[in-house]
Design an enzyme around this catalytic site. Structure first.
Site, mmCIF file in Angstrom:
data_model
loop_
_atom_site.group_PDB
_atom_site.id
_atom_site.type_symbol
_atom_site.label_atom_id
_atom_site.label_comp_id
_atom_site.label_asym_id
_atom_site.label_seq_id
_atom_site.Cartn_x
_atom_site.Cartn_y
_atom_site.Cartn_z
ATOM 1 N N THR A 250 5.846 4.236 -5.259
ATOM 2 C CA THR A 250 4.459 4.868 -5.181
ATOM 3 C C THR A 250 3.754 4.463 -3.906
ATOM 4 O O THR A 250 4.286 4.393 -2.873
ATOM 5 C CB THR A 250 3.485 4.643 -6.641
ATOM 6 O OG1 THR A 250 2.564 5.368 -6.515
ATOM 7 C CG2 THR A 250 3.111 3.204 -6.250
ATOM 8 N N ASN A 251 2.666 5.176 -3.915
ATOM 9 C CA ASN A 251 1.784 5.109 -2.655
ATOM 10 C C ASN A 251 0.501 4.451 -2.803
ATOM 11 O O ASN A 251 0.016 4.420 -4.237
ATOM 12 C CB ASN A 251 1.670 6.361 -1.801
ATOM 13 C CG ASN A 251 1.247 7.337 -2.606
ATOM 14 O OD1 ASN A 251 0.400 7.503 -3.084
ATOM 15 N ND2 ASN A 251 2.103 8.299 -2.883
ATOM 16 N N ARG A 252 -0.479 4.337 -2.052
ATOM 17 C CA ARG A 252 -1.828 3.753 -2.100
ATOM 18 C C ARG A 252 -2.942 4.761 -2.767
ATOM 19 O O ARG A 252 -3.973 4.183 -2.703
ATOM 20 C CB ARG A 252 -2.434 3.141 -0.731
ATOM 21 C CG ARG A 252 -1.583 1.942 -0.552
ATOM 22 C CD ARG A 252 -1.988 1.189 0.732
ATOM 23 N NE ARG A 252 -0.859 0.327 1.523
ATOM 24 C CZ ARG A 252 -0.651 -0.640 1.050
ATOM 25 N NH1 ARG A 252 -1.513 -1.382 0.159
ATOM 26 N NH2 ARG A 252 -0.010 -1.515 1.804
#
Ligand code: CTP
Length: 447
Positions: A250-252
């Site tokens: 995933t990402n931030r």
């Protein structure tokens, strides 16, 4: 009593608003019969409902129906009530006034300050939030006079629950049908729960200035242009791509900016669909679709984009995903796994390829350097009308922050800088730009 679809949210609403005084205004349209359900749901939610009916409303539904449900006599006129000044008394007593259905004539009179009758005098005398729920034939709904009057009302802080497509009087099909009672009641209860009822004046009921420092984002301190009747589709959050049964790539992204845009569009009267990967709470009245992966987001957006006039792609979609997720959970003892990646679909590009005529497409560009230059290239490559570019490495901007700092770049090459401001203020700036790009001739509520 009209036929009623089962209302899944009824249990949650029950008794939630004990003692709140809601003035229910009913004007003369066939949809007046649906106001009976609105009345009953508000009573079930614990509200004290005071029905006010115009003469024409009483041609459609008998006053006894409302007075029996509300346990309160229907008020009808400025004259002949026991109270000599019923409108000011009602206006002061009300925690909220909701008008459902609201005819074109009511909307026109209200927008122009014509206090012709008890209901109009009450909405003008009150300082409580006012919710207007238009219902009329498509031709009337699309008339510029109606749209402009609604824009005036929305600018003054009146909440507009936009109508829906469906069957109209006389067997016609089209846009203009009164919103479903559950949607209207959710909007009313949402406003009451937010305690806008004591806001003191109308502008405050729709005022976002408390949400952040609007003044820093240029001239966005005033209520923005109405998006009444417009279907706005928004995506938000970072996608999660399964590695195995417990792990994801995933990402931030926090989804805050996308959610702020959805909320701001809803307050401007738009019908909003939010496709989000987050579990953030979403205000009443916004349709939410929770998804996880890029593939789920793509499906949800492509299905719903058919009816949208504006699509805002604020989500941070993973660019790569594991080619196949491992079954079950990988264990440390299994050794280092080899994870093969494949590209995800470019959803924005897909939306651009399949877009309906007149649809406005907004993309986001997350950059860490050469922000304007790279965002312009993305705008061209993805065929969008507006790119919201942000330097995600700048202090206070980008992922998970409550503030943001962006460039609004349109297809004509114009670049507008929005200095550091709350994500709510940035959302208003984006929607102001969207409204300008749509222009005054936009066709509301089609499809
Ligand atoms: N986007 C998308 N689908 C993807 C990747 C991105 O729809 N698979 C959308 C994003 O939601 C955003 C826009 O494309 O609105 C630009 O996203 P960004 O991450 O800035 O650019 P990418 O196209 O992913 O390119 P790169 O990561 O190489 O900069």
């Amino acid at each position: 009593m009209p036929d009623e679809a089962p209302d899944p949210a009824a249990g949650q609403r029950a008794g939630a608003m004990t003692g709140k005084v809601v003035v229910l205004g009913v004007t003369g349209g066939i949809a007046a019969y649906k106001a009976v359900s609105v009345c009953r749901m508000l009573v079930d939610a614990g509200c004290h409902v005071v029905p006010v009916m115009t003469r024409d409303a009483r041609r459609f539904v008998g006053e006894a129906t409302f007075s029996a449900l509300a346990s309160e006599p229907v008020m009808k006129s400025l004259w002949g009530e026991p109270d000599a000044i019923p409108h000011t008394r009602l206006g002061r007593r009300a925690d909220l006034v909701v008008v459902a259905p609201a005819t074109a004539r009511f909307i026109g009179s209200y927008a122009n300050g014509i206090s012709d009758g008890l209901l109009l005098a009450t909405v003008m005398a009150t300082r409580a939030p006012v919710v207007v729920c238009p219902a009329m034939h498509t031709e009337m709904w699309e008339h510029p006079a109606v749209q402009e009057n609604l824009e005036v009302l929305a600018r003054r802080g009146v909440h507009v629950v936009s109508p829906e497509p469906g069957r109209l009087a006389g067997g016609d099909e089209g846009f203009g049908r009164l919103a479903e009672p559950g949607r209207i009641v959710d909007c009313v209860l949402g406003l009451l729960a937010g305690d806008h009822s004591k806001a003191g004046d109308h502008s405050k009921a729709g005022d976002h200035s408390k949400a952040g420092d609007h003044s820093k984002a240029g001239d966005h301190s005033k209520a923005g242009a109405s998006l009444s009747g417009v279907h706005v589709l928004v995506s938000a959050g970072g996608t999660r791509e399964a590695v195995d049964a417990v792990r994801v790539l995933t990402n931030r992204s926090s989804g805050k900016q996308g959610h702020a845009i959805a909320e701001a569009a809803s307050l401007r009267g738009a019908r909003v669909t939010l496709v989000t990967t987050t579990d953030r709470s979403v205000p009443h009245g916004i349709e939410v679709v929770r998804v996880e992966s890029a593939a789920q987001m793509e499906k949800a957006l492509l299905e719903r984009s058919i009816s949208a006039q504006v699509v805002v792609m604020a989500a941070a979609v993973a660019d790569f995903r594991p080619k196949a997720a491992f079954e079950g959970k990988l264990h440390r003892s299994d050794g280092l796994p080899e994870i093969l990646l494949e590209p995800t679909p470019d959803i924005l590009m897909e939306l651009s390829r399949s877009r309906r005529p007149g649809q406005l497409l907004v993309g986001f560009a997350a950059e860490t350097e050469k922000v304007a230059e790279r965002a312009k290239l993305k705008l061209l490559a993805k065929g969008v009308d507006l790119m919201v570019a942000n330097d995600v490495s700048a202090p206070g901007a980008g992922f998970d922050a409550d503030t943001n700092q962006v460039l609004l770049i349109d297809a004509a090459g114009s670049v507008e800088e929005i200095p550091l401001a709350s994500k709510h203020a940035v959302a208003e700036a984006v929607l102001d730009k969207v409204a300008r790009l749509m222009g005054p001739g936009r066709a509301p509520g089609q499809g």
